[in-house]
Scaffold this motif. Structure first.
Motif, PDB file in Angstrom:
ATOM      1  N   ILE A  84       0.838  -1.202   0.000  1.00 34.39           N
ATOM      2  CA  ILE A  84       0.000   0.000   0.000  1.00 34.39           C
ATOM      3  C   ILE A  84       0.872   1.250   0.000  1.00 34.39           C
ATOM      4  O   ILE A  84       0.692   2.148  -0.826  1.00 34.39           O
ATOM      5  N   VAL A  85       1.824   1.300   0.913  1.00 34.32           N
ATOM      6  CA  VAL A  85       2.640   2.507   1.068  1.00 34.32           C
ATOM      7  C   VAL A  85       3.562   2.728  -0.128  1.00 34.32           C
ATOM      8  O   VAL A  85       3.660   3.839  -0.653  1.00 34.32           O
ATOM      9  N   LYS A  86       4.207   1.675  -0.582  1.00 34.65           N
ATOM     10  CA  LYS A  86       5.237   1.821  -1.628  1.00 34.65           C
ATOM     11  C   LYS A  86       4.655   1.884  -3.045  1.00 34.65           C
ATOM     12  O   LYS A  86       5.218   2.539  -3.910  1.00 34.65           O
ATOM     13  N   VAL A  87       3.538   1.198  -3.268  1.00 30.70           N
ATOM     14  CA  VAL A  87       3.052   1.060  -4.639  1.00 30.70           C
ATOM     15  C   VAL A  87       1.671   1.657  -4.870  1.00 30.70           C
ATOM     16  O   VAL A  87       1.456   2.402  -5.823  1.00 30.70           O
ATOM     17  N   LYS A  88       0.726   1.344  -4.023  1.00 26.99           N
ATOM     18  CA  LYS A  88      -0.679   1.603  -4.339  1.00 26.99           C
ATOM     19  C   LYS A  88      -1.224   2.934  -3.843  1.00 26.99           C
ATOM     20  O   LYS A  88      -2.205   3.433  -4.391  1.00 26.99           O
ATOM     21  N   LEU A  89      -0.644   3.501  -2.815  1.00 22.90           N
ATOM     22  CA  LEU A  89      -1.190   4.710  -2.204  1.00 22.90           C
ATOM     23  C   LEU A  89      -1.316   5.858  -3.209  1.00 22.90           C
ATOM     24  O   LEU A  89      -2.341   6.550  -3.240  1.00 22.90           O
ATOM     25  N   SER A  90      -0.325   6.002  -4.050  1.00 21.89           N
ATOM     26  CA  SER A  90      -0.334   7.108  -5.011  1.00 21.89           C
ATOM     27  C   SER A  90      -1.434   6.963  -6.062  1.00 21.89           C
ATOM     28  O   SER A  90      -1.847   7.953  -6.666  1.00 21.89           O
ATOM     29  N   ALA A  91      -1.935   5.736  -6.253  1.00 20.86           N
ATOM     30  CA  ALA A  91      -3.006   5.501  -7.233  1.00 20.86           C
ATOM     31  C   ALA A  91      -4.374   5.857  -6.669  1.00 20.86           C
ATOM     32  O   ALA A  91      -5.353   5.897  -7.409  1.00 20.86           O
ATOM     33  N   GLY A  92      -4.453   6.103  -5.364  1.00 23.21           N
ATOM     34  CA  GLY A  92      -5.729   6.425  -4.732  1.00 23.21           C
ATOM     35  C   GLY A  92      -6.471   5.175  -4.291  1.00 23.21           C
ATOM     36  O   GLY A  92      -6.006   4.055  -4.474  1.00 23.21           O
ATOM     37  N   PHE A  93      -7.640   5.393  -3.736  1.00 20.64           N
ATOM     38  CA  PHE A  93      -8.414   4.281  -3.166  1.00 20.64           C
ATOM     39  C   PHE A  93      -9.007   3.399  -4.254  1.00 20.64           C
ATOM     40  O   PHE A  93      -8.709   2.205  -4.335  1.00 20.64           O
ATOM     41  N   ILE A  94      -9.845   3.968  -5.114  1.00 14.68           N
ATOM     42  CA  ILE A  94     -10.478   3.209  -6.193  1.00 14.68           C
ATOM     43  C   ILE A  94      -9.434   2.928  -7.269  1.00 14.68           C
ATOM     44  O   ILE A  94      -8.796   3.840  -7.782  1.00 14.68           O
ATOM     45  N   GLY A  95      -9.277   1.661  -7.594  1.00 13.02           N
ATOM     46  CA  GLY A  95      -8.287   1.291  -8.603  1.00 13.02           C
ATOM     47  C   GLY A  95      -6.869   1.311  -8.064  1.00 13.02           C
ATOM     48  O   GLY A  95      -5.912   1.129  -8.805  1.00 13.02           O
ATOM     49  N   GLY A  96      -6.739   1.527  -6.783  1.00 11.58           N
ATOM     50  CA  GLY A  96      -5.417   1.586  -6.164  1.00 11.58           C
ATOM     51  C   GLY A  96      -5.280   0.582  -5.045  1.00 11.58           C
ATOM     52  O   GLY A  96      -5.029  -0.590  -5.273  1.00 11.58           O
TER      53      GLY A  96
END
Length: 129
Positions: A84-96
């Motif tokens: 979550i912290v390294k990869v997905k957080l920047s993509a936002g909640f939906i689709g992230g």
């Protein structure tokens, strides 16, 4: 007699185990070198790909079997925090990170509560968990 809570936890444990097993298997079937390269491209040491892949693969099997469920779930929760912290957080909640957050919550739940129903831990520990 197994109660509703244990049946619900069993379902969460097996589904979580299956999801992580398939993700770990994919890392090795797709060529772990690809995952190593991807880890390095996002600034992580490449050797971590082996640890993550093995933990997902073997940890998934362990969860399905109900072996060391609390420890394995705790380790998988750490992987989810990292993802979550390294990869997905920047993509936002939906689709992230929404799926990762759900997997994190399930892993934390099992790490806290354990899962006794139909588990090898119950056989090995004889109900002492």
């Amino acid at each position: 007699m197994i109660n509703k809570f244990e049946i619900g936890t069993l379902i969460l444990r097996v589904v979580l185990g299956l999801i992580f097993f398939v993700h770990g298997l994919d890392k090795f079937q797709g060529g772990i070198e690809n995952t190593v390269g991807w880890f390095e491209s996002i600034g992580l040491p490449g050797f971590l790909a082996y640890g993550v892949g093995l933990l997902e693969l073997l940890g998934g099997i362990a969860l399905i079997l109900g072996l060391f469920s609390r420890v394995v779930s705790g380790l998988l929760a750490l992987i989810m925090v990292g993802a979550i912290v390294k990869v997905k957080l920047s993509a936002g909640f939906i689709g992230g990170y929404e799926l990762d957050l759900a997997l994190l919550a399930i892993a934390v739940f099992i790490a806290i509560n354990g899962s006794k129903a139909y588990s090898l831990d119950q056989i090995i520990l004889k109900g002492k968990e």
